[in-house]
Scaffold this motif. Sequence first.
Motif, PDB file in Angstrom:
ATOM      1  N   UNK A  68       0.830  -1.206   0.000  1.00  0.00           N
ATOM      2  CA  UNK A  68       0.000   0.000   0.000  1.00  0.00           C
ATOM      3  C   UNK A  68       0.864   1.255   0.000  1.00  0.00           C
ATOM      4  N   UNK A  69       1.944   1.223   0.783  1.00  0.00           N
ATOM      5  CA  UNK A  69       2.882   2.349   0.808  1.00  0.00           C
ATOM      6  C   UNK A  69       3.471   2.577  -0.577  1.00  0.00           C
ATOM      7  N   UNK A  70       3.901   1.512  -1.212  1.00  0.00           N
ATOM      8  CA  UNK A  70       4.515   1.627  -2.544  1.00  0.00           C
ATOM      9  C   UNK A  70       3.530   2.155  -3.574  1.00  0.00           C
ATOM     10  N   UNK A  71       2.281   1.728  -3.470  1.00  0.00           N
ATOM     11  CA  UNK A  71       1.247   2.197  -4.402  1.00  0.00           C
ATOM     12  C   UNK A  71       0.998   3.688  -4.229  1.00  0.00           C
ATOM     13  N   UNK A  72       0.941   4.138  -2.970  1.00  0.00           N
ATOM     14  CA  UNK A  72       0.734   5.563  -2.701  1.00  0.00           C
ATOM     15  C   UNK A  72       1.919   6.387  -3.181  1.00  0.00           C
ATOM     16  N   UNK A  73       3.106   5.857  -2.994  1.00  0.00           N
ATOM     17  CA  UNK A  73       4.325   6.531  -3.450  1.00  0.00           C
ATOM     18  C   UNK A  73       4.278   6.773  -4.957  1.00  0.00           C
ATOM     19  N   UNK A  74       3.929   5.750  -5.701  1.00  0.00           N
ATOM     20  CA  UNK A  74       3.867   5.862  -7.165  1.00  0.00           C
ATOM     21  C   UNK A  74       2.768   6.833  -7.593  1.00  0.00           C
ATOM     22  N   UNK A  75       1.616   6.764  -6.937  1.00  0.00           N
ATOM     23  CA  UNK A  75       0.492   7.644  -7.290  1.00  0.00           C
ATOM     24  C   UNK A  75       0.853   9.113  -7.067  1.00  0.00           C
ATOM     25  N   UNK A  76       1.450   9.420  -5.923  1.00  0.00           N
ATOM     26  CA  UNK A  76       1.805  10.812  -5.625  1.00  0.00           C
ATOM     27  C   UNK A  76       2.844  11.316  -6.624  1.00  0.00           C
ATOM     28  N   UNK A  77       3.814  10.477  -6.942  1.00  0.00           N
ATOM     29  CA  UNK A  77       4.831  10.873  -7.915  1.00  0.00           C
ATOM     30  C   UNK A  77       4.207  11.178  -9.279  1.00  0.00           C
ATOM     31  N   UNK A  78       3.297  10.331  -9.716  1.00  0.00           N
ATOM     32  CA  UNK A  78       2.627  10.547 -11.006  1.00  0.00           C
ATOM     33  C   UNK A  78       1.739  11.785 -10.973  1.00  0.00           C
ATOM     34  N   UNK A  79       1.049  12.008  -9.858  1.00  0.00           N
ATOM     35  CA  UNK A  79       0.185  13.187  -9.739  1.00  0.00           C
ATOM     36  C   UNK A  79       1.004  14.477  -9.747  1.00  0.00           C
ATOM     37  N   UNK A  80       2.185  14.439  -9.152  1.00  0.00           N
ATOM     38  CA  UNK A  80       3.070  15.608  -9.182  1.00  0.00           C
ATOM     39  C   UNK A  80       3.561  15.882 -10.604  1.00  0.00           C
ATOM     40  N   UNK A  81       3.918  14.836 -11.308  1.00  0.00           N
ATOM     41  CA  UNK A  81       4.368  14.990 -12.693  1.00  0.00           C
ATOM     42  C   UNK A  81       3.242  15.542 -13.567  1.00  0.00           C
ATOM     43  N   UNK A  82       2.022  15.075 -13.327  1.00  0.00           N
ATOM     44  CA  UNK A  82       0.861  15.559 -14.074  1.00  0.00           C
ATOM     45  C   UNK A  82       0.603  17.039 -13.789  1.00  0.00           C
ATOM     46  N   UNK A  83       0.741  17.425 -12.525  1.00  0.00           N
ATOM     47  CA  UNK A  83       0.533  18.825 -12.143  1.00  0.00           C
ATOM     48  C   UNK A  83       1.550  19.722 -12.836  1.00  0.00           C
ATOM     49  N   UNK A  84       2.803  19.283 -12.861  1.00  0.00           N
ATOM     50  CA  UNK A  84       3.848  20.060 -13.531  1.00  0.00           C
ATOM     51  C   UNK A  84       3.554  20.218 -15.022  1.00  0.00           C
ATOM     52  N   UNK A  85       3.090  19.143 -15.644  1.00  0.00           N
ATOM     53  CA  UNK A  85       2.821  19.173 -17.089  1.00  0.00           C
ATOM     54  C   UNK A  85       1.608  20.027 -17.444  1.00  0.00           C
ATOM     55  N   UNK A  86       0.571  19.964 -16.620  1.00  0.00           N
ATOM     56  CA  UNK A  86      -0.683  20.650 -16.933  1.00  0.00           C
ATOM     57  C   UNK A  86      -0.688  22.136 -16.583  1.00  0.00           C
ATOM     58  N   UNK A  87      -0.037  22.485 -15.466  1.00  0.00           N
ATOM     59  CA  UNK A  87      -0.197  23.845 -14.940  1.00  0.00           C
ATOM     60  C   UNK A  87       1.071  24.681 -14.955  1.00  0.00           C
ATOM     61  N   UNK A  88       2.199  24.075 -15.298  1.00  0.00           N
ATOM     62  CA  UNK A  88       3.456  24.822 -15.384  1.00  0.00           C
ATOM     63  C   UNK A  88       3.621  25.767 -14.193  1.00  0.00           C
ATOM     64  N   UNK A  89       3.641  25.241 -12.979  1.00  0.00           N
ATOM     65  CA  UNK A  89       3.638  26.091 -11.782  1.00  0.00           C
ATOM     66  C   UNK A  89       4.919  26.903 -11.616  1.00  0.00           C
TER      67      UNK A  89
END
Length: 220
Positions: free
Chosen positions: A50-71
């Motif tokens: 479960x920890x590993x799954x959450x780790x991967x999800x957060x990493x992917x969500x951060x990458x998506x945020x960077x790509x979509x919103x150019x913060x």
Amino acid sequence: MDNAEYQREALNQSAFDMLTLCTSQLEKAIEAFVSHDSDLSEEVIHKENRVNAMDIKIEKDCEKFLALFNPVAIDLRFIMAILKINSDLERIADHAFNICNYVVEEENAISNKLFEAVDFKKMVETTKSMMDNITVAFVEEDVKIARKVFKKDKVLDKINIQSFNNLAAEIEKDPKIIREALFLFSVIKKLERVGDLIKNIAEEIIFYTDAEILKHKRKK
């Protein structure tokens, strides 16, 4: 609330969930080690997926945020901090997982005499206090609370350094405890590394909140 703000709030909640889970993993691992509870150890080992799954999800969500919103500015610092905090939390959970593997694999419990010889209770209390500090600091974005972990990490370092000589002295008295002492020393090293990871998280909270980079400054 626009989409970027919504996604940022979702990421913040995911990071808090990861922090809560990894704190629980660490606390249960320590409890399992002290009491030599193999059932509790198996629970921690089972939750590692479960920890590993959450780790991967957060990493992917951060990458998506960077790509979509150019913060930029604080939003960019937020994403960078979440990525690093997530990585450090996953490593803390790895140490909890490895501690529990010791419990499952080793038949004999550590004696209270050895725990007392290395001041293990103080190490555990300090580690838990540091986790409490970063939890409050993360939720409240409180830099003062985050800074509290730096002095506490020095306590862990001191116990770690002294433990080698203390355990060596105990082994000289009774060579039959060498295996037991080596297991304990290994766990002490892991908790010392957990302290370093907690300190890293505190630095990321300060970086995100105050735009202050402490990593290399503290090394000086």
